[in-house]
Design a protein around this motif. Structure first.
Motif, PDB file in Angstrom:
ATOM      1  N   LYS A   9     -12.311   2.332   8.289  1.00 48.11           N
ATOM      2  CA  LYS A   9     -12.356   2.354   6.816  1.00 48.11           C
ATOM      3  C   LYS A   9     -11.354   3.364   6.267  1.00 48.11           C
ATOM      4  O   LYS A   9     -10.695   3.132   5.254  1.00 48.11           O
ATOM      5  CB  LYS A   9     -13.767   2.718   6.333  1.00 48.11           C
ATOM      6  N   ILE A  10     -11.243   4.506   6.931  1.00 48.67           N
ATOM      7  CA  ILE A  10     -10.308   5.553   6.494  1.00 48.67           C
ATOM      8  C   ILE A  10      -8.866   5.032   6.611  1.00 48.67           C
ATOM      9  O   ILE A  10      -8.062   5.205   5.698  1.00 48.67           O
ATOM     10  CB  ILE A  10     -10.499   6.845   7.328  1.00 48.67           C
ATOM     11  N   GLU A  11      -8.580   4.366   7.712  1.00 47.80           N
ATOM     12  CA  GLU A  11      -7.249   3.793   7.927  1.00 47.80           C
ATOM     13  C   GLU A  11      -6.907   2.797   6.817  1.00 47.80           C
ATOM     14  O   GLU A  11      -5.804   2.817   6.258  1.00 47.80           O
ATOM     15  CB  GLU A  11      -7.192   3.088   9.299  1.00 47.80           C
ATOM     16  N   ALA A  12      -7.873   1.926   6.489  1.00 47.40           N
ATOM     17  CA  ALA A  12      -7.664   0.921   5.444  1.00 47.40           C
ATOM     18  C   ALA A  12      -7.434   1.597   4.092  1.00 47.40           C
ATOM     19  O   ALA A  12      -6.562   1.197   3.312  1.00 47.40           O
ATOM     20  CB  ALA A  12      -8.862  -0.029   5.385  1.00 47.40           C
ATOM     21  N   TRP A  13      -8.210   2.658   3.808  1.00 52.80           N
ATOM     22  CA  TRP A  13      -8.070   3.392   2.552  1.00 52.80           C
ATOM     23  C   TRP A  13      -6.676   4.022   2.469  1.00 52.80           C
ATOM     24  O   TRP A  13      -5.996   3.940   1.444  1.00 52.80           O
ATOM     25  CB  TRP A  13      -9.151   4.473   2.467  1.00 52.80           C
ATOM     26  N   ARG A  14      -6.242   4.612   3.567  1.00 49.41           N
ATOM     27  CA  ARG A  14      -4.925   5.274   3.588  1.00 49.41           C
ATOM     28  C   ARG A  14      -3.804   4.267   3.335  1.00 49.41           C
ATOM     29  O   ARG A  14      -2.854   4.550   2.606  1.00 49.41           O
ATOM     30  CB  ARG A  14      -4.697   5.991   4.930  1.00 49.41           C
ATOM     31  N   GLU A  15      -3.919   3.117   3.980  1.00 50.69           N
ATOM     32  CA  GLU A  15      -2.903   2.093   3.824  1.00 50.69           C
ATOM     33  C   GLU A  15      -2.820   1.639   2.362  1.00 50.69           C
ATOM     34  O   GLU A  15      -1.732   1.511   1.790  1.00 50.69           O
ATOM     35  CB  GLU A  15      -3.270   0.907   4.710  1.00 50.69           C
ATOM     36  N   GLU A  16      -4.014   1.448   1.775  1.00 43.51           N
ATOM     37  CA  GLU A  16      -4.066   1.007   0.377  1.00 43.51           C
ATOM     38  C   GLU A  16      -3.480   2.064  -0.560  1.00 43.51           C
ATOM     39  O   GLU A  16      -2.719   1.755  -1.476  1.00 43.51           O
ATOM     40  CB  GLU A  16      -5.539   0.751   0.026  1.00 43.51           C
ATOM     41  N   GLU A  17      -3.808   3.334  -0.299  1.00 40.07           N
ATOM     42  CA  GLU A  17      -3.291   4.430  -1.125  1.00 40.07           C
ATOM     43  C   GLU A  17      -1.765   4.556  -0.981  1.00 40.07           C
ATOM     44  O   GLU A  17      -1.069   4.833  -1.958  1.00 40.07           O
ATOM     45  CB  GLU A  17      -3.969   5.751  -0.743  1.00 40.07           C
ATOM     46  N   ALA A  18      -1.287   4.379   0.254  1.00 41.23           N
ATOM     47  CA  ALA A  18       0.155   4.449   0.491  1.00 41.23           C
ATOM     48  C   ALA A  18       0.856   3.358  -0.306  1.00 41.23           C
ATOM     49  O   ALA A  18       1.889   3.590  -0.948  1.00 41.23           O
ATOM     50  CB  ALA A  18       0.455   4.297   1.984  1.00 41.23           C
ATOM     51  N   TYR A  19       0.283   2.186  -0.296  1.00 37.79           N
ATOM     52  CA  TYR A  19       0.851   1.052  -1.020  1.00 37.79           C
ATOM     53  C   TYR A  19       0.840   1.319  -2.532  1.00 37.79           C
ATOM     54  O   TYR A  19       1.841   1.126  -3.227  1.00 37.79           O
ATOM     55  CB  TYR A  19       0.080  -0.219  -0.672  1.00 37.79           C
ATOM     56  N   LYS A  20      -0.321   1.796  -3.036  1.00 43.01           N
ATOM     57  CA  LYS A  20      -0.444   2.097  -4.476  1.00 43.01           C
ATOM     58  C   LYS A  20       0.581   3.136  -4.913  1.00 43.01           C
ATOM     59  O   LYS A  20       1.237   3.011  -5.932  1.00 43.01           O
ATOM     60  CB  LYS A  20      -1.860   2.660  -4.762  1.00 43.01           C
ATOM     61  N   ARG A  21       0.689   4.201  -4.111  1.00 39.58           N
ATOM     62  CA  ARG A  21       1.617   5.285  -4.438  1.00 39.58           C
ATOM     63  C   ARG A  21       3.059   4.774  -4.465  1.00 39.58           C
ATOM     64  O   ARG A  21       3.840   5.148  -5.336  1.00 39.58           O
ATOM     65  CB  ARG A  21       1.455   6.411  -3.407  1.00 39.58           C
ATOM     66  N   THR A  22       3.388   3.933  -3.494  1.00 39.61           N
ATOM     67  CA  THR A  22       4.747   3.392  -3.429  1.00 39.61           C
ATOM     68  C   THR A  22       5.025   2.488  -4.628  1.00 39.61           C
ATOM     69  O   THR A  22       6.102   2.558  -5.240  1.00 39.61           O
ATOM     70  CB  THR A  22       4.957   2.606  -2.117  1.00 39.61           C
ATOM     71  N   GLU A  23       4.042   1.668  -4.973  1.00 41.87           N
ATOM     72  CA  GLU A  23       4.196   0.758  -6.113  1.00 41.87           C
ATOM     73  C   GLU A  23       4.422   1.542  -7.401  1.00 41.87           C
ATOM     74  O   GLU A  23       5.262   1.194  -8.224  1.00 41.87           O
ATOM     75  CB  GLU A  23       2.928  -0.099  -6.233  1.00 41.87           C
ATOM     76  N   GLU A  24       3.672   2.664  -7.545  1.00 36.84           N
ATOM     77  CA  GLU A  24       3.776   3.493  -8.754  1.00 36.84           C
ATOM     78  C   GLU A  24       5.085   4.263  -8.821  1.00 36.84           C
ATOM     79  O   GLU A  24       5.736   4.328  -9.853  1.00 36.84           O
ATOM     80  CB  GLU A  24       2.651   4.536  -8.750  1.00 36.84           C
ATOM     81  N   ARG A  25       5.456   4.891  -7.678  1.00 33.43           N
ATOM     82  CA  ARG A  25       6.560   5.850  -7.713  1.00 33.43           C
ATOM     83  C   ARG A  25       7.895   5.291  -7.257  1.00 33.43           C
ATOM     84  O   ARG A  25       8.926   5.739  -7.727  1.00 33.43           O
ATOM     85  CB  ARG A  25       6.228   7.061  -6.812  1.00 33.43           C
ATOM     86  N   ARG A  26       7.856   4.407  -6.260  1.00 34.38           N
ATOM     87  CA  ARG A  26       9.104   3.892  -5.699  1.00 34.38           C
ATOM     88  C   ARG A  26       9.013   2.389  -5.452  1.00 34.38           C
ATOM     89  O   ARG A  26       9.114   1.927  -4.317  1.00 34.38           O
ATOM     90  CB  ARG A  26       9.424   4.625  -4.380  1.00 34.38           C
ATOM     91  N   PRO A  27       8.823   1.596  -6.532  1.00 32.30           N
ATOM     92  CA  PRO A  27       8.709   0.135  -6.343  1.00 32.30           C
ATOM     93  C   PRO A  27       9.940  -0.453  -5.644  1.00 32.30           C
ATOM     94  O   PRO A  27       9.824  -1.480  -4.996  1.00 32.30           O
ATOM     95  CB  PRO A  27       8.557  -0.400  -7.776  1.00 32.30           C
ATOM     96  N   ASP A  28      11.088   0.248  -5.750  1.00 30.10           N
ATOM     97  CA  ASP A  28      12.313  -0.253  -5.079  1.00 30.10           C
ATOM     98  C   ASP A  28      12.136  -0.356  -3.571  1.00 30.10           C
ATOM     99  O   ASP A  28      12.779  -1.176  -2.916  1.00 30.10           O
ATOM    100  CB  ASP A  28      13.496   0.667  -5.409  1.00 30.10           C
ATOM    101  N   LEU A  29      11.241   0.472  -2.997  1.00 32.57           N
ATOM    102  CA  LEU A  29      11.052   0.439  -1.536  1.00 32.57           C
ATOM    103  C   LEU A  29      10.325  -0.819  -1.077  1.00 32.57           C
ATOM    104  O   LEU A  29      10.432  -1.230   0.067  1.00 32.57           O
ATOM    105  CB  LEU A  29      10.238   1.657  -1.067  1.00 32.57           C
ATOM    106  N   LEU A  30       9.571  -1.431  -2.013  1.00 33.99           N
ATOM    107  CA  LEU A  30       8.781  -2.611  -1.633  1.00 33.99           C
ATOM    108  C   LEU A  30       9.621  -3.885  -1.653  1.00 33.99           C
ATOM    109  O   LEU A  30       9.205  -4.907  -1.133  1.00 33.99           O
ATOM    110  CB  LEU A  30       7.570  -2.763  -2.566  1.00 33.99           C
ATOM    111  N   GLY A  31      10.820  -3.750  -2.195  1.00 32.07           N
ATOM    112  CA  GLY A  31      11.772  -4.886  -2.161  1.00 32.07           C
ATOM    113  C   GLY A  31      11.358  -5.990  -3.095  1.00 32.07           C
ATOM    114  O   GLY A  31      10.707  -6.937  -2.815  1.00 32.07           O
TER     115      GLY A  31
END
Ligand code: ADE
Length: 224
Positions: free
Chosen positions: A202-224
């Motif tokens: 569950k912690i791993e899944a939460w981290r992955e989701e948070e990493a994705y959210k943070r990237t979407e918010e701050r660096r959407p260019d990285l998501l291509g």
């Protein structure tokens, strides 16, 4: 790995290698860093390394002769994989470049100064030009320190927990998720409950989701 840094200001480059992770990497024999003062390769009585530019204009230019002499001496002792010149008009440093360079055996890094170096150095001696970002530093030394830091920490055995470099921001084109440590509550601010529960999946899944959210918010260019 061995890194030879050619500079007119070796004193500016000593301290990054005398503390913390880089110091330990050197002590463990995982990397050697050698600083070379360009003034030791001059043959004039003033130890002059720079001169006015042909055609006129403000700013001094590093001369080819001492640079060529220094590089010649190093090349006579071993093979180098890359000869890097630090310059604001180089290719912008990113994690992928750092990963690739961390696999090399021997690197030379030349630090620019003043108006830069004679173009013939770049045309004939340099194999790679790197910028650490779209801003101008007074010289290449701080850029070289940044480059060395991000390369050296990727060498196997340098970080005590080898997986930690793999979970860095950018390593998988995602920013790193938020992290917390004790206390679990401070002035009413609570650590996310999920991190306290001990459910690894569950912690791993939460981290992955948070990493994705943070990237979407701050660096959407990285998501291509
Ligand atoms: N020298 C001056 N500015 C620089 C930069 N942004 N990156 C690398 N070397 C530099």
């Amino acid at each position: 790995m061995r890194i030879d840094i050619i500079t007119v200001l070796p004193e500016l480059l000593r301290s990054p290698f005398e503390a913390s992770i880089l110091k330990r990497a050197i002590e463990k024999g995982l990397v050697e860093v050698h600083l070379h003062n360009l003034r030791d390769y001059t043959n004039n009585s003033y130890n002059q390394v720079d001169d006015y530019q042909f055609g006129g204009g403000a700013g001094m230019v590093l001369m080819i002769e001492p640079i060529d002499k220094c590089i010649d001496k190093l090349k006579s002792e071993r093979h180098y994989d890359e000869l890097i010149y630090m310059t604001p008009d180089g290719e912008t440093l990113n994690q992928k470049m750092a990963n690739q360079l961390s696999l090399k055996e021997n690197l030379i890094i030349l630090c620019g100064h003043y108006k830069g170096v004679d173009q013939r150095v770049r045309d004939w001696l340099i194999t790679k030009e790197i910028s650490i970002g779209d801003y101008v530093l007074s010289g290449g030394e701080l850029g070289a320190a940044v480059l060395c830091d991000c390369i050296i920490r990727l060498i196997p055995g340098v970080l005590s927990n080898e997986t930690s470099a793999l979970t860095d921001s950018f390593q998988d084109d995602l920013l790193a998720p938020p992290v917390y440590t004790r206390p679990a509550e401070y002035k009413g601010m609570r650590v996310p409950e999920i991190l306290l529960g001990g459910h690894t999946a569950k912690i791993e899944a939460w981290r992955e989701e948070e990493a994705y959210k943070r990237t979407e918010e701050r660096r959407p260019d990285l998501l291509g």
